[in-house]
Write an enzyme that holds these catalytic residues in place. Structure first.
Site, PDB file in Angstrom:
ATOM      1  N   ASP A 129       0.823  -1.206   0.000  1.00  0.00           N
ATOM      2  CA  ASP A 129       0.000   0.000   0.000  1.00  0.00           C
ATOM      3  C   ASP A 129       0.862   1.263   0.000  1.00  0.00           C
ATOM      4  O   ASP A 129       1.947   1.291   0.582  1.00  0.00           O
ATOM      5  CB  ASP A 129      -0.904   0.005   1.242  1.00  0.00           C
ATOM      6  CG  ASP A 129      -1.767   1.242   1.319  1.00  0.00           C
ATOM      7  OD1 ASP A 129      -2.658   1.383   0.478  1.00  0.00           O
ATOM      8  OD2 ASP A 129      -1.522   2.079   2.218  1.00  0.00           O
ATOM      9  N   GLU A 137       0.823  -0.558  -5.201  1.00  0.00           N
ATOM     10  CA  GLU A 137      -0.227   0.450  -5.362  1.00  0.00           C
ATOM     11  C   GLU A 137       0.498   1.771  -5.611  1.00  0.00           C
ATOM     12  O   GLU A 137       0.997   2.401  -4.687  1.00  0.00           O
ATOM     13  CB  GLU A 137      -1.092   0.526  -4.097  1.00  0.00           C
ATOM     14  CG  GLU A 137      -2.331   1.388  -4.296  1.00  0.00           C
ATOM     15  CD  GLU A 137      -2.569   2.399  -3.200  1.00  0.00           C
ATOM     16  OE1 GLU A 137      -3.644   3.008  -3.175  1.00  0.00           O
ATOM     17  OE2 GLU A 137      -1.665   2.612  -2.369  1.00  0.00           O
TER      18      GLU A 137
END
Length: 693
Positions: free
Chosen positions: A328, A382
């Protein structure tokens, strides 16, 4: 002479930045040698979790923590009545480490504990940084570490698992909100109730959010406090292992959404000022706090921090058998400004000195380590800036991720739905946006993820249908807004999924058009769980239309997974005509044809395609998917010859294209003695009813 890295050889536009790219590659190589003492084996290095934290052996218990700023540390817990006692006082050892050894009788499975960390000028209650089990008291809401040493720990039945990535089809999920009830779901409930749905749907991977322990449920798991602890609000470590084991037994890979981009600010529950200092795990200057996320930023330049994070990657793979990670917030890690307010318009923006080279080194090392431990592991970034090389192997000069998230695709669909009339949807634009990516990097394509479902935003189905979902989703209730929304929902998802070059992702429930948004319990909504769940009862009801979207998604996923290495088959555009709003392309022997026009159906519409016979495979207008049944799927289509294209072995594939629909056809293998092309079978009139076979 130094050999040029493949990433530069493959993209001449990167040559002006060769020094920066090679410098980053050398930084990683140098750090690997430094950390491993010259062996180059990161697997041998990343063992912090085996040294630090609480461990049980035949002699008893050993607890170690890294706290160089501390002056004294006491282990307190249910065994000491939460008081500082001399027998539970930790001793300083080398390099800022603290240690205590206790007899077996001193602690037992289920005991709660914490640390009292003292430093010059103060002290604080702390949860060990390497705690592998953290629980919250339901009454006081206080978090504590817990001794987890069951008499019969879970034994994995599946010893070795290799994910199916040909193609990789990901079902993104959140354990807590995966149940129909208004409450927090558990690992066990997910294993029993939701995993069978994923298996039936045809996905071959689940990507689980919010695994690492986080104090605030509403953070969606992105404000992590205990990086080595699987969130206890969903159940026990053994129950998570059972879920992963069952997934593997069913051929489902399990990817963890891992957060190494930042940490929660909390000091009692988290790593903030763990030993009283501000710069133990995090930057000590203005870079310490993330300006947008109200969190703390790791100092990736510290070897101890690298050890903590790299060992964390290894821990989840070894202890729980996760098959990889979706990292992330990678954009935030790559740049000193976290990519905030920056437009990335040219290659120069990736090599202008604003990049955090320490973070780039860490991400490279993490990928090297993960694939060293498990060559079949999956890593996903991401990342929205588009930094070249992110998803290329380290040996090529990249950072080593297997995939990068195609974050521009959901943005494109939202912008199109919000800003363009149906008559203005352009096939050329759609095809360009869904295929605009670096040829040398695999992506995870998706129409929407959890991001688009959060309160303050809207899912695709809710943007298309909105309030009509509350009144007109009954079977037999003909409503133009609902019909339009369902038709476009099917087309958007098929276009996105069928144009992948790596993987496809769906967030749980979105495949069947889950209504409304996600809103976790908070003060502003009266701590309600009404929107923090998935209402599976809606799709299970035969009197509602959600079943049609689910049927479509299931058949779409099964079709794509039936073609081995579908993601690697060349994409051949056959036709795009903006005036007609028609798009057609071919992958392998499958032809995908879209008519985005909201009002115009075409009879005998010609598309240039390889000569041969084509059979219908999927048709979004089929009543099984909530359509009108205007296409006779029993008809085979043979291309009509055209002298202009004879040498290219192309002919005219004549099709009936209902408005706002798509269909998939398969080119049949040529049969000996059969004509390559002849007049096509008669097309069915646009009656609105399906012909009985």
């Amino acid at each position: 002479m130094t050999k040029t890295l493949p990433i530069i050889n493959d993209d001449p536009w990167l040559e002006p930045y060769a020094a920066a790219i090679e410098g980053r590659h050398e930084d990683a190589a140098r750090k690997i040698q430094e950390l491993t003492g010259g062996s180059g084996n990161l697997d041998d290095f990343a063992n912090a979790y085996n040294y630090y934290g609480l461990h049980r052996d035949q002699q008893g218990w050993t607890l170690r923590e890294w706290a160089p700023h501390a002056t004294s540390i006491y282990l307190v817990g249910t065994f000491s009545d939460w008081k500082e006692c001399e027998p539970y006082r930790m001793q300083p050892v080398a390099d800022g480490n603290w240690e205590i050894k206790l007899p077996a009788r001193a602690m037992k499975h289920g005991d709660l504990f914490k640390l009292h960390v003292h430093w010059d000028g103060g002290w604080g209650e702390r949860i060990p940084a390497y705690a592998t089990r953290v629980v919250q008291d339901e009454t006081t809401k206080i978090f504590s570490a817990q001794v987890w040493c069951p008499e019969k720990p879970y034994q994995f039945k599946v010893k070795h698992f290799v994910p199916n990535t040909a193609p990789l089809l990901i079902y993104e999920c959140h354990i807590g909100m995966a149940e129909d009830k208004e409450g927090v779901g558990t690992y066990e409930e997910f294993r029993v109730n939701v995993l069978p749905r994923v298996i039936k749907d045809g996905y071959n991977a689940i990507q689980i959010m919010a695994i690492q322990e986080h104090p605030y449920y509403g953070s969606f798991g992105y404000h992590v406090s205990s990086f080595y602890a699987a969130s206890s609000r969903f159940g026990t470590p053994d129950e998570l292992k059972h879920l992963i084991d069952d997934a593997h037994a069913a051929g489902i890979a399990v990817i963890m959404d891992i957060v190494h981009s930042h940490a929660v600010k909390n000091e009692v529950e988290g790593l903030g000022r763990f030993d009283g200092s501000y710069d133990l795990y995090f930057y000590g200057d203005s870079r310490r706090e993330h300006p947008a996320w109200d969190s703390l930023c790791f100092d990736y330049g510290k070897d101890a921090v690298l050890n903590f994070l790299l060992s964390n990657c290894k821990y989840w793979i070894k202890e729980y058998k996760f098959d990889g990670f979706r990292f992330d917030g990678v954009t935030s890690m790559l740049y000193y400004n976290h990519g905030l307010g920056q437009a990335f318009g040219s290659y120069a923006d990736y090599y202008n000195g604003g990049e955090d080279t320490n973070a780039i080194t860490y991400l490279t090392l993490a990928n090297v380590l993960i694939h060293e431990i498990n060559p079949h592991a999956i890593t996903i970034a991401e990342e929205m800036s588009g930094m070249p090389g992110l998803a290329r192997p380290y040996s090529d000069g990249g950072l080593g991720f297997d995939y990068r998230m195609a974050m521009g695709i959901p943005d494109y669909w939202i912008k199109t739905i919000k800003e363009k009339r149906d008559e203005d949807w352009k096939p050329t634009s759609i095809f360009w946006e869904l295929t605009n990516r670096r040829a040398d990097e695999k992506t995870v394509s998706y129409a929407e993820s959890h991001d688009q479902a959060l309160v303050g935003d809207k899912t695709i189905i809710f943007r298309l249908i909105d309030k009509e979902m509350y009144w007109h989703m009954m079977v037999g209730d003909n409503n133009s807004v609902v019909d339009r929304g369902m038709a476009l929902h099917k087309m958007i998802r098929m276009a996105t999924a069928s144009l992948i070059n790596g993987a496809y992702l769906n967030f749980m429930g979105n495949e069947w058009g889950h209504p409304e948004w996600i809103d976790f319990p908070r003060e502003g909504n009266g701590w309600s769980y009404k929107y923090a769940r998935r209402q599976w009862s809606l799709v299970d009801r035969k009197d509602l239309k959600y079943q049609y979207l689910n049927n479509w998604d299931n058949d779409m996923i099964h079709l794509l997974s039936s073609v081995h290495n579908f993601q690697a088959t060349p994409i051949r555009k056959l036709w795009d005509k903006d005036d007609d709003q028609v798009l057609a392309y071919m992958r392998g022997n499958l032809v995908f044809v879209f008519n985005f026009s909201p009002t115009r159906s075409y009879t005998g519409y010609g598309i240039l395609a390889p000569t041969g016979e084509y059979d219908g495979v999927l048709d979004s207008d089929n009543p099984r998917y909530g359509g009108y049944g205007n296409i006779d799927e029993s008809v085979s289509h043979l291309t009509q010859p055209d002298p202009l294209y004879a040498d290219a072995h192309l002919g005219w594939l004549k099709l009936y294209l209902p408005a706002r629909s798509m269909q998939v056809l398969r080119l049949a293998a040529a049969k000996p003695g059969k004509a390559a092309a002849r007049k096509p079978a008669a097309k069915k009139a646009h009656t609105g009813r399906k012909k009985k076979k």
